[in-house]
Design a protein around this motif. Structure first.
Motif, PDB file in Angstrom:
ATOM      1  N   UNK A 253       0.837  -1.197   0.000  1.00 38.52           N
ATOM      2  CA  UNK A 253       0.000   0.000   0.000  1.00 38.52           C
ATOM      3  C   UNK A 253       0.869   1.242   0.000  1.00 38.52           C
ATOM      4  N   UNK A 254       1.881   1.241   0.845  1.00 36.70           N
ATOM      5  CA  UNK A 254       2.746   2.418   0.944  1.00 36.70           C
ATOM      6  C   UNK A 254       3.478   2.664  -0.371  1.00 36.70           C
TER       7      UNK A 254
ATOM      8  N   UNK B 163       9.724  -1.242  11.711  1.00 32.61           N
ATOM      9  CA  UNK B 163       8.273  -1.433  11.681  1.00 32.61           C
ATOM     10  C   UNK B 163       7.618  -0.354  10.817  1.00 32.61           C
ATOM     11  N   UNK B 164       6.822  -0.794   9.833  1.00 36.71           N
ATOM     12  CA  UNK B 164       6.199   0.132   8.898  1.00 36.71           C
ATOM     13  C   UNK B 164       5.216   1.055   9.595  1.00 36.71           C
ATOM     14  N   UNK B 165       4.508   0.551  10.599  1.00 34.25           N
ATOM     15  CA  UNK B 165       3.533   1.369  11.309  1.00 34.25           C
ATOM     16  C   UNK B 165       4.230   2.545  12.000  1.00 34.25           C
ATOM     17  N   UNK B 166       5.402   2.298  12.559  1.00 34.99           N
ATOM     18  CA  UNK B 166       6.157   3.365  13.215  1.00 34.99           C
ATOM     19  C   UNK B 166       6.672   4.358  12.170  1.00 34.99           C
ATOM     20  N   UNK B 167       7.057   3.847  11.000  1.00 38.55           N
ATOM     21  CA  UNK B 167       7.478   4.721   9.907  1.00 38.55           C
ATOM     22  C   UNK B 167       6.362   5.684   9.537  1.00 38.55           C
ATOM     23  N   UNK B 168       5.147   5.148   9.389  1.00 35.93           N
ATOM     24  CA  UNK B 168       3.996   5.987   9.044  1.00 35.93           C
ATOM     25  C   UNK B 168       3.734   7.025  10.123  1.00 35.93           C
ATOM     26  N   UNK B 169       3.856   6.636  11.383  1.00 34.49           N
ATOM     27  CA  UNK B 169       3.660   7.580  12.492  1.00 34.49           C
ATOM     28  C   UNK B 169       4.710   8.679  12.470  1.00 34.49           C
ATOM     29  N   UNK B 170       5.963   8.307  12.211  1.00 31.55           N
ATOM     30  CA  UNK B 170       7.038   9.298  12.141  1.00 31.55           C
ATOM     31  C   UNK B 170       6.790  10.309  11.022  1.00 31.55           C
TER      32      UNK B 170
ATOM     33  N   UNK C  17      12.658  11.763   4.474  1.00 32.11           N
ATOM     34  CA  UNK C  17      13.777  11.009   5.060  1.00 32.11           C
ATOM     35  C   UNK C  17      14.878  11.941   5.558  1.00 32.11           C
ATOM     36  N   UNK C  18      15.052  13.082   4.859  1.00 35.87           N
ATOM     37  CA  UNK C  18      16.059  14.066   5.263  1.00 35.87           C
ATOM     38  C   UNK C  18      15.753  14.600   6.660  1.00 35.87           C
ATOM     39  N   UNK C  19      14.475  14.898   6.916  1.00 37.39           N
ATOM     40  CA  UNK C  19      14.077  15.411   8.228  1.00 37.39           C
ATOM     41  C   UNK C  19      14.235  14.346   9.309  1.00 37.39           C
TER      42      UNK C  19
END
Length: 479
Positions: free
Chosen positions: A158-159, A174-181, A250-252
């Motif tokens: 999906x991502x 973890x993809x869920x944490x990536x989305x939250x970040x 990703x830079x941030x």
């Protein structure tokens, strides 16, 4: 095809849309507008449909690339259909195609509009239009991944289907944490922009709308004068944040974890900043005589370049009146777009840079047939699948562009109008040139052309393939 998980995800989209519609409901309550009841009614319908679709979680939650692309494509169509219903029901935009054009332009962060005088619209509708930019900027399904626990890494499909760029990776395991970040960074930057605009004297309503548009790199304005009536400071804040939201997030992330050197070694970031700097410099020199000072020429060039390359679509002047050289530069950077992994549209800086590297490699192979060169990007050898996907994307991009241009040209407007209309919508920019320039709108186009541009906006935002996958008979064949 796992239809149950697709329906389940579409149900969650309806639930989230119902929740998001409470913002225009609250806006209507503050400004005492009766249209708030319409938004509340549509939100209730969305919530009811969502409840029935999600009340029972499917036993099989696995989905693969095919399900991911179908979910994303239908998700955005469903989101747009129900999102435009308040426009139609209230009579503010009575025709369904016009209403779909407006809200698809919002969710895809395009900013094209068919409304001649935006201040004639209710405050609730103006807020919903601008908020749709913010929703679509990072992606509605990325938001769902941030709040909805799903088993395994299957949701990466999906991502990948929704996130812009030639390749998508995880910031953390973890993809869920990536989305939250991603959403935390996105929300934080938006709040900072609102505060800076308020500090410069901009009204709260305008500050929120402008911030939603800049964050999502959208372009809807809440004032008839667009951004021309704001102060130099306010325009400057918008310029800076448009550029910031056009950078790969990703830079941030790297800066947050105190790895700034790695962040600024990003090859795409350097290319993006170089394209911005060169464009601003050349246009400033070219338009110097049109403004009372060098600073004003630089200021206007910086705003317009930032707006176009990030595909935001805001404007402080009618650049249709600028010299042809400056307009040509703006047209070229329409196609380049912002960085991959940002909220911006266009082909993406990374794709353009990789394409040039491929051309350079092929030229070297012609001169030195026996030499073997590995194509590298960001210091790493490029995978064959990335190059294959890039080449397919470019071919498909220009195929869709050409077909769309042929259909839109049936309206018999001048070439620049038709060409820039397709370019502006396929690249999710908003205003084009000539009759669809920054001081005009798309209301004069036929419903056929608007339908084509609706498809272009969705295809451009979703990186082309999801919209075509759902039209392929092979997608629906059971294996």
């Amino acid at each position: 095809m796992n239809f149950n998980i697709i329906i389940y995800m579409l149900g969650w989209i309806m639930n989230i849309e119902a929740l998001f519609m409470l913002l225009p409901v609250m806006t209507a309550a503050i400004y005492r507008e009766s249209i708030g009841f319409i938004y509340l009614g549509v939100a209730a319908v969305c919530g009811l449909i969502g409840f029935f679709c999600t009340r029972k979680k499917p036993r099989l939650t696995m989905f693969f690339a095919r399900e991911g692309f179908v979910t994303v494509a239908f998700g955005w169509i469903v989101l747009s259909f129900f999102g435009c219903m308040p426009f139609v029901i209230s009579g503010e935009i009575p025709h369904i195609i016009d209403a779909m054009f407006e809200i698809v332009s919002g969710f895809t962060t395009t900013g094209s509009s068919i409304i001649p005088q935006v201040e004639d619209m209710s405050r609730a509708t103006l807020m919903w239009r601008s908020f749709s930019h913010w929703i679509g900027g990072m992606g509605i399904l990325v938001f769902i991944l941030a709040i909805l626990p799903m088993a395994g890494d299957y949701n990466m499909h999906i991502m990948r289907a929704e996130s812009p760029g030639p390749s998508v990776g995880k910031l953390v395991p973890k993809l869920r944490i990536t989305a939250k970040l991603l959403y935390s960074i996105y929300l934080g930057m938006t709040i900072v922009m609102v505060i800076l605009l308020l500090a410069g004297g901009m009204p709260l309503f305008d500050s929120i709308c402008m911030s939603f548009g800049a964050a999502g790199t959208g372009g809807f304005s809440c004032r008839n004068f667009g951004q021309a009536g704001y102060t130099i400071y306010q325009q400057g804040v918008i310029t800076v944040f448009m550029l910031l939201f056009g950078v790969n997030f990703n830079v941030y992330f790297l800066m947050l974890i105190r790895r700034p050197r790695e962040a600024f070694r990003c090859e795409e970031l350097r290319g993006y900043l170089a394209a911005v700097a060169i464009s601003i410099l050349l246009i400033t020199i070219n338009i110097r005589s049109l403004f009372p000072s060098l600073f004003m020429a630089f200021h206007q060039a910086a705003f317009q370049v930032s707006s176009i390359i990030t595909t935001t679509g805001y404007a402080t002047v009618d650049y249709n009146q600028w010299p042809e050289f400056s307009k040509c530069i703006l047209l070229l950077i329409m196609f380049i777009g912002a960085c991959a992994g940002s909220t911006g549209g266009g082909m993406k800086v990374s794709r353009v840079m990789i394409a040039f590297k491929e051309v350079k490699k092929e030229m070297s192979a012609v001169i030195h047939p026996r030499s073997v060169k590995v194509l590298k990007y960001e210091g790493k050898a490029l995978d064959h699948n990335v190059l294959r996907s890039l080449n397919a994307y470019i071919i498909l991009y220009f195929l869709i562009f050409g077909i769309s241009l042929l259909i839109v040209s049936l309206d018999n407007f001048d070439f620049m109008t038709s060409f820039s209309a397709v370019a502006a919508n396929l690249n999710n920019i908003g205003p084009g040139m000539s009759m669809v320039g920054p001081v005009s709108n798309y209301s004069s186009l036929s419903y056929l052309s608007k339908t084509v541009l609706i498809f272009d906006m969705l295809a451009g935002r979703l990186e082309l393939f999801p919209m075509l996958v759902i039209m392929s008979p092979g997608t629906w064949k059971q294996r």
